[in-house]
Design a protein around this motif. Structure first.
Motif, PDB file in Angstrom:
ATOM      1  N   GLY A   8      18.062 -10.084   4.297  1.00 60.04           N
ATOM      2  CA  GLY A   8      16.701  -9.920   5.110  1.00 60.04           C
ATOM      3  C   GLY A   8      16.162  -8.582   5.245  1.00 60.04           C
ATOM      4  N   ILE A   9      16.927  -7.573   5.630  1.00 63.80           N
ATOM      5  CA  ILE A   9      16.609  -6.103   5.646  1.00 63.80           C
ATOM      6  C   ILE A   9      16.132  -5.844   4.243  1.00 63.80           C
ATOM      7  N   ALA A  10      16.633  -6.255   3.297  1.00 64.25           N
ATOM      8  CA  ALA A  10      16.488  -5.979   1.980  1.00 64.25           C
ATOM      9  C   ALA A  10      15.091  -6.326   1.491  1.00 64.25           C
ATOM     10  N   GLY A  11      14.814  -7.813   1.917  1.00 67.01           N
ATOM     11  CA  GLY A  11      13.423  -8.049   1.744  1.00 67.01           C
ATOM     12  C   GLY A  11      12.424  -7.809   2.164  1.00 67.01           C
ATOM     13  N   LEU A  12      12.465  -7.268   3.649  1.00 65.09           N
ATOM     14  CA  LEU A  12      11.706  -6.281   4.202  1.00 65.09           C
ATOM     15  C   LEU A  12      11.143  -5.245   3.616  1.00 65.09           C
ATOM     16  N   THR A  13      12.331  -4.499   3.381  1.00 68.34           N
ATOM     17  CA  THR A  13      12.199  -3.299   2.516  1.00 68.34           C
ATOM     18  C   THR A  13      11.296  -3.399   1.340  1.00 68.34           C
ATOM     19  N   LEU A  14      11.556  -4.269   0.509  1.00 73.20           N
ATOM     20  CA  LEU A  14      10.661  -4.735  -0.573  1.00 73.20           C
ATOM     21  C   LEU A  14       9.327  -4.992  -0.242  1.00 73.20           C
ATOM     22  N   PHE A  15       9.007  -5.691   0.782  1.00 72.11           N
ATOM     23  CA  PHE A  15       7.581  -5.871   0.995  1.00 72.11           C
ATOM     24  C   PHE A  15       6.971  -4.690   1.898  1.00 72.11           C
ATOM     25  N   VAL A  16       7.571  -3.982   2.474  1.00 72.48           N
ATOM     26  CA  VAL A  16       6.894  -2.447   2.857  1.00 72.48           C
ATOM     27  C   VAL A  16       6.660  -1.684   1.842  1.00 72.48           C
ATOM     28  N   THR A  17       7.393  -1.685   0.759  1.00 74.85           N
ATOM     29  CA  THR A  17       7.409  -0.686  -0.289  1.00 74.85           C
ATOM     30  C   THR A  17       6.337  -1.109  -1.104  1.00 74.85           C
ATOM     31  N   ALA A  18       5.977  -2.477  -1.502  1.00 74.16           N
ATOM     32  CA  ALA A  18       4.850  -3.121  -2.126  1.00 74.16           C
ATOM     33  C   ALA A  18       3.628  -2.698  -1.388  1.00 74.16           C
ATOM     34  N   ALA A  19       3.570  -2.928  -0.043  1.00 79.40           N
ATOM     35  CA  ALA A  19       2.305  -2.573   0.779  1.00 79.40           C
ATOM     36  C   ALA A  19       1.821  -1.240   0.513  1.00 79.40           C
ATOM     37  N   VAL A  20       2.941  -0.253   0.511  1.00 75.19           N
ATOM     38  CA  VAL A  20       2.559   1.072   0.539  1.00 75.19           C
ATOM     39  C   VAL A  20       2.346   1.503  -0.728  1.00 75.19           C
ATOM     40  N   MET A  21       2.627   0.768  -1.714  1.00 81.99           N
ATOM     41  CA  MET A  21       2.358   1.231  -3.280  1.00 81.99           C
ATOM     42  C   MET A  21       1.030   0.758  -3.587  1.00 81.99           C
ATOM     43  N   THR A  22       0.515  -0.257  -2.688  1.00 82.87           N
ATOM     44  CA  THR A  22      -0.910  -1.014  -3.172  1.00 82.87           C
ATOM     45  C   THR A  22      -2.057  -0.544  -2.089  1.00 82.87           C
ATOM     46  N   TRP A  23      -1.576   0.567  -1.310  1.00 80.57           N
ATOM     47  CA  TRP A  23      -2.545   1.042  -0.157  1.00 80.57           C
ATOM     48  C   TRP A  23      -3.749   1.479  -0.917  1.00 80.57           C
ATOM     49  N   ARG A  24      -4.848   1.191  -0.084  1.00 83.96           N
ATOM     50  CA  ARG A  24      -6.267   1.457  -0.438  1.00 83.96           C
ATOM     51  C   ARG A  24      -6.566   2.718   0.279  1.00 83.96           C
ATOM     52  N   LYS A  25      -6.919   3.821  -0.633  1.00 85.18           N
ATOM     53  CA  LYS A  25      -7.336   5.158  -0.059  1.00 85.18           C
ATOM     54  C   LYS A  25      -8.735   5.268   0.020  1.00 85.18           C
ATOM     55  N   ARG A  26      -9.198   4.595   1.265  1.00 84.50           N
ATOM     56  CA  ARG A  26     -10.527   4.493   1.399  1.00 84.50           C
ATOM     57  C   ARG A  26     -11.091   5.376   2.674  1.00 84.50           C
TER      58      ARG A  26
END
Length: 584
Positions: free
Chosen positions: A566-584
């Protein structure tokens, strides 16, 4: 602005100002009045908060309150109001965001924050709808079979009653939900119906507590003490259960202590999750837009959430916890055990076959734990039948003490049917008590079913980027019809199904909270409406407290249920969110 079916702005009969402009003018006038007349005016204009209240006061709240009372008495009365306060903060911030910009929140999160968070919010809301609908159908059918029409449906064998009742509930819920798409009048009618339902639910549970006060069964000082936050009550059994544990053999105390704490953890997490769920945030975002509310409505929205949502929730959940705690906490299940020749044995109540099965299962699981811990027994390759025979053999040779039997009988899961018995002295008999209580429980379940369907319609339309109207919206609402499967696959006490489903909802909640926090600080999204100075500091402190609390609770639940995976899945989700962050 919104594509909701209620977004039209009809003009008055004289062809002058639209209904929305008249409402805005009324709000401007109300804001100049003293507090009491202003609040009375707000009550007439409120709506989305009552929708939230109707969604909150469903099977999850009933089950969480019921089992909080059973396991902890009054010691966790503070938990649900605290969770609701944190939830109201986030819903108020969402309302501020939506009313300040008029933008659809899902698109805003995707464009200004992260599409991973945006789609996570939408998919999480849809999943929560589909899962949370399960206990609502179980609760509705149980209310009819056990409280309202036991002579007709309660005596039917197997799933016969469910085959009759579930389609009826689904058809009625669908008809009510689809009225939301019939235009502005449909929305108003729908919200008025839910106000009545919420009021009825609160009244039913207040009557339960009122009877206890009249009978002198409730000590008010104990009640008030339960509202004082005590984190230790989350990690320790209640004093009453500690006394019962002390009566058991020392070698068996750790097993029962761990069992009680595990149950307590799940119920506490469920209570936190049912206060404000991720799907509730989706509902608020689109129900406010559906009414064409704007910046002028921001004070009204805060009032709406604080009264229409928080007050009914506080009253209803408090009354459920108090009723369950007073009647069931550390008390043996009614008629389950009786004393025979000085020893506790199973009672002879013919209606308790299901209860006796649950009681035996508790004792069997304790014996099975002993076998697993026995180093002299190699049980790693045993098949289920071998396990059953070994457990029964051990049960026959190792006498279970009366103290363990008594403790196990207090831990058998209660049903809403059992809670209704507390109304009997007030109404002069079982029949009328069952009717009053059954109507309230049925109203809770039905209103929540229709609202889960409503949110599903919004989710589907947003995912397809189409207006929330017509057959796309109607068919989208049927995604939550998965709840119809609940009564067919759940054989334990109907309300308890809401506990594991609510823990699932808790895992998803931080997605919504984090999204709103970042939107509130997005200059590209808020533009000139971006809070500044003290106002910005206050919003950020309040939202950060709510968000961090949700993250901690969610992470703990993930670790408890799924471990490192579960922690691994959470880490993947947070990583994906950071990688798609909008710099606005």
């Amino acid at each position: 602005m919104s594509s909701d079916p209620s977004s039209s702005e009809p003009t008055d009969s004289a062809g002058g100002l639209s209904a929305l402009e008249l409402e805005k003018q009324q709000l401007r006038e109300l804001n100049q009045k003293p507090a009491i007349p202003r609040f009375l005016g707000y009550v007439k204009l409120s709506g989305p908060g009552w929708l939230q209240s109707a969604l909150t006061l469903g099977g999850g709240s009933l089950a969480s309150g019921l089992y909080l009372g059973v396991l902890t008495g009054y010691s966790l009365l503070w938990l649900q109001p605290l969770a609701m306060i944190l939830g109201v903060i986030m819903l108020a911030s969402l309302s501020y965001l939506t009313l300040s910009t008029g933008e659809r929140t899902f698109r805003a999160i995707n464009y200004h924050v992260s599409p991973v968070l945006g789609w996570g919010w939408l998919i999480g809301s849809m999943m929560a709808n589909m899962v949370w609908a399960l206990p609502q159908y179980s609760l509705a059918t149980a209310a009819i079979k056990q409280n309202l029409m036991p002579e007709v449906f309660g005596s039917m064998e197997g799933n016969t009653a469910n085959y009759i009742l579930v389609p009826i509930i689904l058809v009625i819920s669908t008809a009510i939900t689809w009225s939301y798409g019939s235009g502005h009048w449909g929305v108003r009618l729908y919200e008025r119906m839910l106000k009545i339902t919420v009021a009825l639910v609160v009244l039913c549970f207040m009557l339960v507590v009122g009877r206890m006060v009249v009978a002198g069964e409730l000590i008010l000082s104990d009640l008030f003490a339960g509202f004082i936050p005590s984190p230790g009550s989350l990690t320790e059994p209640s004093p009453e259960y500690q006394a019962l544990l002390a009566e058991i053999e020392v070698a068996n105390q750790p097993y029962w202590r761990e069992y009680i704490l595990n149950q307590q953890f799940d119920i506490a997490m469920a209570a936190f999750a049912t206060a404000v769920g991720i799907n509730m945030t989706f509902l608020l975002a689109y129900s406010t837009l559906g009414r064409n509310w704007g910046k002028e409505h921001r004070p009204l929205s805060i009032f709406d959430l604080s009264t229409g949502m928080f007050i009914p929730f506080l009253l209803a959940t408090t009354c459920v916890v108090v009723s369950a705690g007073n009647r069931f906490h550390a008390q043996p299940f009614r008629n389950l055990l009786e004393t025979v020749n000085g020893t506790l044995e199973e009672g002879q109540d013919p209606a308790s076959d299901k209860v006796v099965g649950a009681y035996k299962k508790l004792l069997n699981e304790r014996v099975a734990a002993d076998i697993k811990a026995d180093d002299s027994v190699d049980s790693s390759a045993w098949l289920p039948k071998e396990w059953d025979s070994q457990v029964q053999a051990r049960m026959a040779t190792d006498t279970i003490s009366d103290a363990e039997k008594y403790l196990a009988s207090t831990l058998v899961k209660r049903d809403s049917f059992d809670l209704s018995r507390s109304l009997e002295p007030l109404f002069g008999g079982k029949l009328f008590a069952d009717i009053i209580f059954g109507i309230g429980v049925l109203g809770m379940a039905m209103s929540t079913i229709s609202l889960l369907m409503l949110v599903s319609g919004f989710c589907v339309c947003e995912a397809l980027n189409v207006p929330s109207t017509g057959w796309t919206f109607r068919l989208g609402t049927l995604a939550a019809a998965t709840g119809a499967l609940g009564p067919f696959f759940w054989t334990e006490a109907a309300p308890y199904l809401a506990v594991p489903t609510s823990v699932f909802g808790l895992v998803l909640l931080p997605i919504a909270y984090a999204s709103f926090f970042f939107l509130m600080n997005s200059k590209s999204y808020m533009k000139e409406e971006l809070p500044t100075g003290t106002k910005k500091l206050l919003w950020n402190i309040l939202m950060l407290c709510s968000t961090l609390t949700a993250i901690v609770a969610s992470t703990y639940a993930i670790w408890d249920k799924a471990g490192w995976m579960g922690i691994a899945g959470l880490t993947l989700f947070v990583t994906a969110a950071v990688m798609t962050w909008r710099k606005r």
